[in-house]
Scaffold this motif. Structure first.
Motif, short mmCIF file in Angstrom:
data_model
loop_
_atom_site.label_atom_id
_atom_site.label_comp_id
_atom_site.label_asym_id
_atom_site.label_seq_id
_atom_site.Cartn_x
_atom_site.Cartn_y
_atom_site.Cartn_z
N LEU A 195 -2.11 -3.04 -13.28
CA LEU A 195 -1.38 -2.78 -12.03
C LEU A 195 -0.18 -3.71 -11.87
O LEU A 195 0.88 -3.29 -11.38
CB LEU A 195 -2.33 -2.94 -10.84
N LYS A 199 3.69 -2.44 -11.35
CA LYS A 199 4.51 -2.84 -10.20
C LYS A 199 5.79 -3.54 -10.65
O LYS A 199 6.87 -3.33 -10.10
CB LYS A 199 3.69 -3.73 -9.28
N GLU A 204 6.61 4.05 -9.00
CA GLU A 204 6.40 4.49 -7.62
C GLU A 204 4.93 4.39 -7.21
O GLU A 204 4.03 4.61 -8.02
CB GLU A 204 6.88 5.94 -7.46
N ARG A 205 4.73 4.10 -5.93
CA ARG A 205 3.37 3.95 -5.41
C ARG A 205 2.55 5.23 -5.62
O ARG A 205 1.36 5.19 -5.90
CB ARG A 205 3.40 3.59 -3.93
N THR A 206 3.22 6.39 -5.48
CA THR A 206 2.49 7.65 -5.65
C THR A 206 1.94 7.78 -7.07
O THR A 206 0.84 8.28 -7.29
CB THR A 206 3.40 8.84 -5.34
N ASP A 207 2.72 7.32 -8.07
CA ASP A 207 2.25 7.38 -9.46
C ASP A 207 1.13 6.38 -9.70
O ASP A 207 0.18 6.67 -10.45
CB ASP A 207 3.41 7.14 -10.42
N ILE A 208 1.23 5.19 -9.11
CA ILE A 208 0.16 4.21 -9.27
C ILE A 208 -1.13 4.73 -8.63
O ILE A 208 -2.22 4.62 -9.22
CB ILE A 208 0.57 2.86 -8.64
N THR A 209 -1.01 5.36 -7.46
CA THR A 209 -2.18 5.95 -6.82
C THR A 209 -2.78 7.05 -7.68
O THR A 209 -4.02 7.14 -7.83
CB THR A 209 -1.79 6.51 -5.44
N ARG A 212 -4.65 5.47 -10.56
CA ARG A 212 -5.93 4.89 -10.12
C ARG A 212 -6.97 5.99 -9.92
O ARG A 212 -8.14 5.83 -10.30
CB ARG A 212 -5.73 4.08 -8.84
#
Length: 260
Positions: A195, A199, A204-209, A212
């Motif tokens: 993670l 970062k 993008e946060r949407t891709d990290i979400t 996960r």
């Protein structure tokens, strides 16, 4: 246009690019090509059919382009290709390929190879890879772009480590690692996602979400590991998840480290 110390040995046939600096007691073999701006600090050996890309720096006591450490090697013509702007620190060894493994060891651009690490025959190393002190990358290994291998670690022959994965220190990796995976422990365990690396790269946060959620689905979903990956490919529209699925479903000679 170049600087070569009087004690260095440059054999006939070697190609030395504009702006190269070759320090004391270096030895450059007859088939070596050094692109412009390459620096060899003192006591560096570069031999074999080895090309080193522009602005790469090789530090003292490294041996680059020697024959493979493989009993099957019978003297066949093989090579080593190293990209641009790499930093190859003290006592690093990088070997040429073998006839049975494709014949070429490749290292990409902008890597950092810290003191005492080893890149074995037929390894395929991507761009911006970091191999930390005293780690060993075995024959036929694939390290994709942005991989980090922690210090005192080993990667088994034929293992693939996916883009952006990180291997903790003192870890033995015997199976493939999914892109952006986090592996740690003496006998490597897939313990999550990298993670911090995601970062830092501005993902993008949407891709990290999505990654996960994909990791959780690979861990807890129904069916085999491959079945779970295929379902992810059908269900997710994240490019990062699709990249992970393509890696899992790709050709491999090893099993996978699966989520713990």
């Amino acid at each position: 246009m170049m600087s070569i110390h009087p004690s260095a040995v440059i054999e006939d046939g070697a190609t030395i690019g504009i702006g190269c600096k070759i320090g004391p007691f270096c030895h450059v073999g007859p088939e070596v090509v050094l692109s412009e701006g390459v620096q060899l600090r003192s006591h560096v050996v570069v031999t074999g059919d080895t090309h080193i890309g522009a602005d790469t720096v090789v530090f003292s006591f490294s041996v680059i382009g020697e024959i493979p450490q493989d009993l099957k090697f019978a003297g066949e013509k093989t090579s080593l290709r190293i990209g641009a702007r790499n930093r190859i620190r003290e006592h690093v060894t990088m070997n040429t390929g073998t006839g049975g493994g494709g014949g070429v060891t490749r290292v990409g651009d902008d890597g950092l190879f810290m003191a005492g690490c080893h890149i074995a025959h037929d390894a395929q190393v991507g761009n911006r890879v970091i191999v930390v002190n005293s780690s060993a990358i075995a024959g036929h290994v694939i390290l994709e772009d942005d991989v980090i291998v922690g210090g005192l670690s080993g990667v088994h022959q034929h293992v693939r480590i996916g883009k952006g994965a990180i291997i903790g220190a003192c870890t033995m990796v015997t199976n493939d690692v999914v892109p952006h995976g986090l592996v740690q422990g003496p006998r490597g365990v897939l313990d999550g996602l990298n993670l911090i690396g995601l970062k830092r790269k501005g993902v993008e946060r949407t891709d990290i979400t999505a990654l996960r959620a994909a990791f959780q689905a690979l861990k807890d979903g129904e069916g085999s590991f491959m079945d779970r990956a295929r379902r992810l490919g059908d269900e997710s529209d994240s490019a990062y998840v699709q990249e992970m699925v393509a890696f899992i479903l790709g050709d491999s000679d090893r099993n996978f480290l699966t989520p713990s």
